[in-house]
Design an enzyme around this catalytic site. Sequence first.
Site, short mmCIF file in Angstrom:
data_model
loop_
_atom_site.label_atom_id
_atom_site.label_comp_id
_atom_site.label_asym_id
_atom_site.label_seq_id
_atom_site.Cartn_x
_atom_site.Cartn_y
_atom_site.Cartn_z
N PRO A 88 0.81 -1.22 0.00
CA PRO A 88 0.00 0.00 0.00
C PRO A 88 0.85 1.28 0.00
O PRO A 88 1.92 1.31 0.59
CB PRO A 88 -0.80 -0.09 1.30
CG PRO A 88 -0.58 -1.44 1.84
CD PRO A 88 0.58 -2.05 1.17
N THR A 89 0.31 2.31 -0.65
CA THR A 89 0.97 3.62 -0.68
C THR A 89 1.10 4.15 0.74
O THR A 89 0.15 4.12 1.51
CB THR A 89 0.13 4.61 -1.50
OG1 THR A 89 -0.03 4.08 -2.80
CG2 THR A 89 0.83 5.95 -1.60
N GLY A 90 2.28 4.64 1.07
CA GLY A 90 2.48 5.24 2.39
C GLY A 90 2.70 4.22 3.48
O GLY A 90 2.70 4.53 4.66
N CYS A 91 2.87 2.96 3.08
CA CYS A 91 3.07 1.90 4.06
C CYS A 91 4.57 1.79 4.34
O CYS A 91 5.35 1.49 3.45
CB CYS A 91 2.55 0.58 3.51
SG CYS A 91 2.46 -0.70 4.72
N VAL A 92 4.98 2.10 5.57
CA VAL A 92 6.41 2.09 5.85
C VAL A 92 6.87 0.78 6.47
O VAL A 92 6.12 0.13 7.15
CB VAL A 92 6.82 3.25 6.79
CG1 VAL A 92 7.97 4.00 6.16
CG2 VAL A 92 5.68 4.21 7.03
#
Lengths: 110, 137, 102
Positions: free
Chosen positions: A106-110
């Site tokens: 997912p986007t923004g998943c660190v």
Amino acid sequence: MSYEVNGQTVEHDEEGYITNLSDWSEDLAKVIAEQEGIEMTDEHWAVVNFLRDYYEEYQIAPAVRVLIKAIKKQMGPEIGNNKHMYELFPYGPAKQACKIAGLPKPTGCV
Amino acid sequence: MMEEGVKKFLYVNRKAPYGTIYALEALEVVLIGAAFDQDVSLAFLDDGVFQLTRDQNTDGVGVKNFSPTFRALGDYDVNKLYVERESLEERGLTADDLQEIVYEDEDDDWAEKPSIRIISRAEMADLMHDQDVILSF
Amino acid sequence: MSTLHTVNKSPFATQSLLSCINHVKDGDAILLIEDGVYGAAAGTGVSDAVAGKAGSVKFYVLGPDLEARGIPATRLLEGVEVVDYAGFVGLAVEHDRAQAWL
């Protein structure tokens, strides 16, 4: 790096996310889940199917809070809460469930 | 009243969707930035209005069609998409040429409401003047 | 409350300068940098647009970018002020927000 499912080879990246989204099948999901140490229940499938539908419609994997809000609406607060989601997917509902669902991280998943 | 510490962020989109990477980058920053619970608005002017047009299909050009992702913004509490009327008119477009983007209003029994608001150039100037932070793409 | 606008593209290649001019508020400042400095010269196709706005908005141009392009101060439109990098920083501090027109 690849998964073996029903005699087919499915490529994945170093974190286990499959390379071609169209390679996904329910059998593949079971294989990935097994490697993640997860036994798929109806609740797991509900999350995985939600993620796939969301990606199909919006072309992104939802952020965790978006996922939890939607599951809460769909299946009630008993299942749609942070704690339960982490019980289902101990390494993170978005991260791990997306892998099983055959979606990119997912986007923004660190 | 705004909560303390909440700032007004405006993402300014002035580029068409596929000729450069700006538009996609802006959208990714908006999605990531949404986690910080700020007061977010998006502005679309000049060629940026092309980002919101209907019926985009990138199958033949080998890049991802990210126009459906704008419809997910409501889930991220991003529901103010301001589009400049003059920019539309200069390009032979009207509001009907834009895709429908809605959000569910939590404070109004989850009623679906339009996220796109068409405003004049003068109103766009006022909007820009009313921000704490402006991020340009 | 005022805004520092920066424009870094040639006005003959993109609409950025004209779009900026169409969205500024009285008391704002416009700083031309990089290829944007071509917009500061007199006798061009955009000179009238710049000169017409110079009454309500202050125009600045970045000196090193002018020199790099061989544009002498004598060619600049009246009212356009040349700043160095320290002046750029000073402008950023003086205004409440900055907006880039890319």
